[in-house]
Design a protein around this motif. Structure first.
Motif, PDB file in Angstrom:
ATOM      1  N   ASN A  90       0.825  -1.196   0.000  1.00  0.00           N
ATOM      2  CA  ASN A  90       0.000   0.000   0.000  1.00  0.00           C
ATOM      3  C   ASN A  90       0.866   1.257   0.000  1.00  0.00           C
ATOM      4  OD1 ASN A  90      -1.532  -2.021   2.270  1.00  0.00           O
ATOM      5  ND2 ASN A  90      -2.675  -1.431   0.450  1.00  0.00           N
ATOM      6  N   THR A  91       0.305   2.327  -0.543  1.00  0.00           N
ATOM      7  CA  THR A  91       0.973   3.624  -0.536  1.00  0.00           C
ATOM      8  C   THR A  91       0.319   4.512   0.516  1.00  0.00           C
ATOM      9  OG1 THR A  91       1.457   3.465  -2.894  1.00  0.00           O
ATOM     10  CG2 THR A  91       1.581   5.652  -1.901  1.00  0.00           C
ATOM     11  N   VAL A  92       1.133   5.115   1.357  1.00  0.00           N
ATOM     12  CA  VAL A  92       0.645   5.993   2.412  1.00  0.00           C
ATOM     13  C   VAL A  92       0.938   7.443   2.042  1.00  0.00           C
ATOM     14  CG1 VAL A  92       0.919   6.666   4.830  1.00  0.00           C
ATOM     15  CG2 VAL A  92       0.966   4.245   4.196  1.00  0.00           C
ATOM     16  N   HIS A  93      -0.104   8.260   2.059  1.00  0.00           N
ATOM     17  CA  HIS A  93       0.051   9.697   1.812  1.00  0.00           C
ATOM     18  C   HIS A  93      -0.156  10.434   3.132  1.00  0.00           C
ATOM     19  CE1 HIS A  93      -1.097   7.989  -2.126  1.00  0.00           C
ATOM     20  NE2 HIS A  93      -0.306   8.925  -2.626  1.00  0.00           N
ATOM     21  N   ILE A  94       0.798  11.270   3.477  1.00  0.00           N
ATOM     22  CA  ILE A  94       0.736  12.030   4.720  1.00  0.00           C
ATOM     23  C   ILE A  94       0.251  13.444   4.421  1.00  0.00           C
ATOM     24  CG2 ILE A  94       2.039  12.863   6.712  1.00  0.00           C
ATOM     25  CD1 ILE A  94       1.670   9.789   6.547  1.00  0.00           C
ATOM     26  N   ASN A  95      -0.722  13.908   5.186  1.00  0.00           N
ATOM     27  CA  ASN A  95      -1.283  15.233   4.937  1.00  0.00           C
ATOM     28  C   ASN A  95      -0.434  16.338   5.571  1.00  0.00           C
ATOM     29  OD1 ASN A  95      -2.032  15.371   7.709  1.00  0.00           O
ATOM     30  ND2 ASN A  95      -3.974  14.350   7.246  1.00  0.00           N
ATOM     31  N   SER A  96      -0.906  17.562   5.493  1.00  0.00           N
ATOM     32  CA  SER A  96      -0.119  18.713   5.952  1.00  0.00           C
ATOM     33  C   SER A  96       0.050  18.768   7.462  1.00  0.00           C
ATOM     34  CB  SER A  96      -0.766  20.013   5.463  1.00  0.00           C
ATOM     35  OG  SER A  96      -2.085  20.133   5.958  1.00  0.00           O
ATOM     36  N   LEU A  97      -0.749  17.967   8.208  1.00  0.00           N
ATOM     37  CA  LEU A  97      -0.609  17.932   9.664  1.00  0.00           C
ATOM     38  C   LEU A  97       0.149  16.696  10.138  1.00  0.00           C
ATOM     39  CD1 LEU A  97      -4.002  19.303  11.065  1.00  0.00           C
ATOM     40  CD2 LEU A  97      -1.737  20.339  11.213  1.00  0.00           C
ATOM     41  N   GLY A  98       0.753  15.964   9.217  1.00  0.00           N
ATOM     42  CA  GLY A  98       1.583  14.828   9.611  1.00  0.00           C
ATOM     43  C   GLY A  98       0.822  13.572   9.950  1.00  0.00           C
ATOM     44  N   GLY A  99      -0.450  13.502   9.552  1.00  0.00           N
ATOM     45  CA  GLY A  99      -1.249  12.295   9.762  1.00  0.00           C
ATOM     46  C   GLY A  99      -1.563  11.644   8.432  1.00  0.00           C
ATOM     47  N   ARG A 100      -1.993  10.396   8.458  1.00  0.00           N
ATOM     48  CA  ARG A 100      -2.312   9.714   7.210  1.00  0.00           C
ATOM     49  C   ARG A 100      -3.572  10.309   6.587  1.00  0.00           C
ATOM     50  NH1 ARG A 100      -2.771   3.176   5.829  1.00  0.00           N
ATOM     51  NH2 ARG A 100      -2.730   3.496   3.564  1.00  0.00           N
ATOM     52  N   SER A 101      -3.523  10.558   5.307  1.00  0.00           N
ATOM     53  CA  SER A 101      -4.657  11.134   4.598  1.00  0.00           C
ATOM     54  C   SER A 101      -5.858  10.197   4.664  1.00  0.00           C
ATOM     55  CB  SER A 101      -4.304  11.395   3.136  1.00  0.00           C
ATOM     56  OG  SER A 101      -3.290  12.373   3.026  1.00  0.00           O
ATOM     57  N   THR A 102      -7.038  10.795   4.669  1.00  0.00           N
ATOM     58  CA  THR A 102      -8.274  10.014   4.698  1.00  0.00           C
ATOM     59  C   THR A 102      -9.037  10.101   3.377  1.00  0.00           C
ATOM     60  OG1 THR A 102      -9.424  11.906   5.675  1.00  0.00           O
ATOM     61  CG2 THR A 102      -8.556  10.244   7.191  1.00  0.00           C
ATOM     62  N   THR A 103      -8.612  11.010   2.505  1.00  0.00           N
ATOM     63  CA  THR A 103      -9.207  11.138   1.176  1.00  0.00           C
ATOM     64  C   THR A 103      -8.093  11.344   0.161  1.00  0.00           C
ATOM     65  OG1 THR A 103      -9.458  13.540   1.403  1.00  0.00           O
ATOM     66  CG2 THR A 103     -11.329  12.173   2.080  1.00  0.00           C
ATOM     67  N   VAL A 104      -8.413  11.188  -1.100  1.00  0.00           N
ATOM     68  CA  VAL A 104      -7.437  11.437  -2.159  1.00  0.00           C
ATOM     69  C   VAL A 104      -7.178  12.935  -2.237  1.00  0.00           C
ATOM     70  CG1 VAL A 104      -6.971  11.223  -4.619  1.00  0.00           C
ATOM     71  CG2 VAL A 104      -8.235   9.409  -3.431  1.00  0.00           C
ATOM     72  N   ASN A 105      -5.885  13.311  -2.279  1.00  0.00           N
ATOM     73  CA  ASN A 105      -5.494  14.730  -2.339  1.00  0.00           C
ATOM     74  C   ASN A 105      -6.160  15.529  -1.222  1.00  0.00           C
ATOM     75  OD1 ASN A 105      -3.978  14.273  -4.747  1.00  0.00           O
ATOM     76  ND2 ASN A 105      -5.869  14.411  -5.954  1.00  0.00           N
ATOM     77  N   GLU A 106      -6.063  15.024  -0.019  1.00  0.00           N
ATOM     78  CA  GLU A 106      -6.739  15.627   1.129  1.00  0.00           C
ATOM     79  C   GLU A 106      -6.250  17.044   1.426  1.00  0.00           C
ATOM     80  OE1 GLU A 106      -8.125  13.968   5.368  1.00  0.00           O
ATOM     81  OE2 GLU A 106      -5.959  13.902   5.077  1.00  0.00           O
ATOM     82  N   ILE A 107      -7.192  17.938   1.591  1.00  0.00           N
ATOM     83  CA  ILE A 107      -6.910  19.291   2.068  1.00  0.00           C
ATOM     84  C   ILE A 107      -7.390  19.343   3.515  1.00  0.00           C
ATOM     85  CG2 ILE A 107      -7.395  21.740   1.794  1.00  0.00           C
ATOM     86  CD1 ILE A 107      -7.875  21.217  -1.163  1.00  0.00           C
ATOM     87  N   VAL A 108      -6.476  19.536   4.443  1.00  0.00           N
ATOM     88  CA  VAL A 108      -6.798  19.423   5.866  1.00  0.00           C
ATOM     89  C   VAL A 108      -7.595  20.623   6.352  1.00  0.00           C
ATOM     90  CG1 VAL A 108      -5.837  19.271   8.186  1.00  0.00           C
ATOM     91  CG2 VAL A 108      -4.773  18.011   6.320  1.00  0.00           C
ATOM     92  N   ASP A 109      -8.667  20.314   7.060  1.00  0.00           N
ATOM     93  CA  ASP A 109      -9.450  21.344   7.735  1.00  0.00           C
ATOM     94  C   ASP A 109      -8.928  21.442   9.163  1.00  0.00           C
ATOM     95  OD1 ASP A 109     -11.307  22.990   8.888  1.00  0.00           O
ATOM     96  OD2 ASP A 109     -13.046  21.723   8.486  1.00  0.00           O
ATOM     97  N   THR A 110      -8.432  22.598   9.547  1.00  0.00           N
ATOM     98  CA  THR A 110      -7.825  22.754  10.871  1.00  0.00           C
ATOM     99  C   THR A 110      -8.840  23.149  11.946  1.00  0.00           C
ATOM    100  OG1 THR A 110      -7.244  25.045  10.340  1.00  0.00           O
ATOM    101  CG2 THR A 110      -5.576  23.356   9.912  1.00  0.00           C
ATOM    102  N   ASN A 111     -10.104  23.203  11.596  1.00  0.00           N
ATOM    103  CA  ASN A 111     -11.144  23.574  12.560  1.00  0.00           C
ATOM    104  C   ASN A 111     -11.789  22.333  13.171  1.00  0.00           C
ATOM    105  OD1 ASN A 111     -11.032  26.468  12.066  1.00  0.00           O
ATOM    106  ND2 ASN A 111     -11.968  26.008  10.075  1.00  0.00           N
ATOM    107  N   ASN A 112     -11.952  22.368  14.476  1.00  0.00           N
ATOM    108  CA  ASN A 112     -12.667  21.306  15.197  1.00  0.00           C
ATOM    109  C   ASN A 112     -12.108  19.913  14.898  1.00  0.00           C
ATOM    110  OD1 ASN A 112     -14.572  23.197  16.282  1.00  0.00           O
ATOM    111  ND2 ASN A 112     -15.600  23.206  14.281  1.00  0.00           N
ATOM    112  N   ILE A 113     -10.794  19.795  14.957  1.00  0.00           N
ATOM    113  CA  ILE A 113     -10.139  18.501  14.710  1.00  0.00           C
ATOM    114  C   ILE A 113     -10.446  17.526  15.839  1.00  0.00           C
ATOM    115  CG2 ILE A 113      -7.892  17.341  14.607  1.00  0.00           C
ATOM    116  CD1 ILE A 113      -6.812  19.806  13.176  1.00  0.00           C
ATOM    117  N   ILE A 114     -10.745  16.292  15.475  1.00  0.00           N
ATOM    118  CA  ILE A 114     -10.872  15.197  16.439  1.00  0.00           C
ATOM    119  C   ILE A 114      -9.779  14.189  16.115  1.00  0.00           C
ATOM    120  CG2 ILE A 114     -12.333  13.360  17.367  1.00  0.00           C
ATOM    121  CD1 ILE A 114     -14.759  14.950  16.602  1.00  0.00           C
ATOM    122  N   PRO A 115      -8.681  14.204  16.856  1.00  0.00           N
ATOM    123  CA  PRO A 115      -7.599  13.239  16.584  1.00  0.00           C
ATOM    124  C   PRO A 115      -8.062  11.805  16.832  1.00  0.00           C
ATOM    125  CG  PRO A 115      -6.837  15.049  17.966  1.00  0.00           C
ATOM    126  CD  PRO A 115      -8.332  15.131  17.936  1.00  0.00           C
TER     127      PRO A 115
END
Length: 399
Positions: A90-115
């Motif tokens: 598998n290929t792992v894509h890391i988003n801008s906040l250092g977590g694994r992406s949950t969608t293709v080409n994920e754009i991270v929403d920094t509001n109301n994050i639930i880790p």
């Protein structure tokens, strides 16, 4: 000139070769019989040995990781790397906040994050980005989940990651922890062993001493030689005889703790010393979790040996454990007792996964991780209760 028959001229040598031939013949017959009528534990062993010399993710040394003060902080933002094993790649894509992406080409929403944090089961080893439990439940519930799962971690490490990143993550009101019942108890105990030297933990120290002593002995050397020789390790007869000898010589069942799947340590109700330490340490860890600045929800993720009765029976034979001493739900009971004591919400996915067990392969055959189907099923199992728990906790939080 009359020739003297070889066996008359060399009677001793003749007997040696005749016996050697008979032994070889018996060995071949026994090998054939074992390949046809092999017990389940031997089939499991041979299938495992076909995959290679041991477990590993293959490329984990090349994962791009950020460290602070010598400790894991996050994956390198916007990086990509591979995870592969004998059964998947598998290929792992890391988003801008250092977590694994949950969608293709994920754009991270920094509001109301639930880790959403945990070990490899939460990170999603064995599936693609959009197939993890975090990605699927995020799509179902439409919450802003951030996948902070990291392989090999456990709750003490995970709490520290959240604490270190608390401000960066926008002071999350709720954090979801995935607790893998197969090895997280053992990992927590080992984590405390790195820091503490109390009397209550000494029960674990003989494991390391026993392992070191075993490495000096003949049986350990023989076992190592057979297991690492590409030809010998494929002989059913040698594996069968080796296991029987180890079973006979291993009178003290605690000696081989270090060589067992961790799930069989925490399920073995007869090993009261280990269970008592596990109970003490999980109580301490959940107590610390209850004092964090955020509210927690813990997802209980079962080991395949807990829900697969046939596999558990096979492996209990292999480990020489009395099956009657195995309580597959003891890990759940120990954790739930602590969670109830400190009033932390939890969702136990075990009963639901048992209910769906016959729908297909939920776990990989050689690997202990969820398949794509397994990730889908556990996501559907927890979704509704997770939504209700999050909303209830949010309603109680004073902003």
């Amino acid at each position: 000139m009359n020739s003297t028959p070889f066996f008359k001229k060399h009677p001793g040598l003749s007997i040696f070769f005749i016996n050697l031939f008979l032994l070889l013949f018996v060995f071949i017959v026994f090998e054939i019989a074992l390949r046809i009528f092999a017990p389940d534990w031997l089939k499991y062993t041979m299938n495992y040995l076909k995959t290679g010399n041991g477990f590993g993710y293959g490329t984990d040394a090349n994962w791009k990781i950020e460290y602070k003060n010598g400790e894991f902080y996050s994956f390198t933002p916007n990086s990509t790397f591979k995870i592969y094993y004998y059964e998947y790649e598998n290929t792992v894509h890391i988003n801008s906040l250092g977590g694994r992406s949950t969608t293709v080409n994920e754009i991270v929403d920094t509001n109301n994050i639930i880790p959403f944090i945990g070990d490899s089961f939460i990170m999603g080893v064995g599936v693609e980005d959009t197939e993890t439990v975090v990605a699927i439940t995020k799509k179902i519930l439409n919450y802003n989940f951030l996948n902070l799962g990291i392989t090999g971690s456990c709750m003490p490490v995970q709490r520290k990651i959240i604490d270190n990143r608390y401000n960066e993550l926008g002071h999350p009101a709720v954090v979801i922890y995935g607790f893998f019942l197969g090895n997280d108890f053992n990992d927590i105990m080992n984590e405390y062993l790195k820091k503490l030297d109390s009397e209550s933990l000494k029960v674990n120290k003989p494991d390391k001493d026993n392992e070191a002593n075993m490495k000096k002995g003949f049986m350990w050397k023989l076992n190592y030689f057979i297991s690492h020789n590409n030809f010998l390790k494929r002989l059913y007869t040698l594996q069968f005889i080796k296991q029987k000898i180890l079973t006979i010589t291993n009178k003290d069942k605690n000696k081989d703790r270090a060589h067992r799947d961790a799930a069989f340590l925490i399920m073995n109700s007869a090993d009261t010393a280990y269970i008592n330490v596990a109970k003490s340490e999980i109580d301490n860890e959940i107590k610390l979790l209850s004092k964090e600045s955020y509210k927690s929800i813990v997802i209980l993720i079962p080991d395949r040996n807990q829900i697969n009765n046939s596999l558990r029976k096979t492996m209990s034979t292999y480990y020489n454990i009395d099956e009657n001493n195995l309580n597959p739900f003891l890990p759940n009971q120990l954790l739930i007792q602590a969670l109830n004591k400190y009033k932390i919400k939890y969702i136990d996915a075990t009963p639901c996964l048992i209910k769906h067990f016959n729908e297909g392969a939920l776990y990989y055959t050689q690997d202990n991780h969820f398949t794509k189907l397994g990730q889908k099923i556990i996501s559907e199992c927890i979704a509704d209760t997770l939504r209700n728990s999050i909303e209830e906790l949010k309603s109680k939080i004073k902003y």
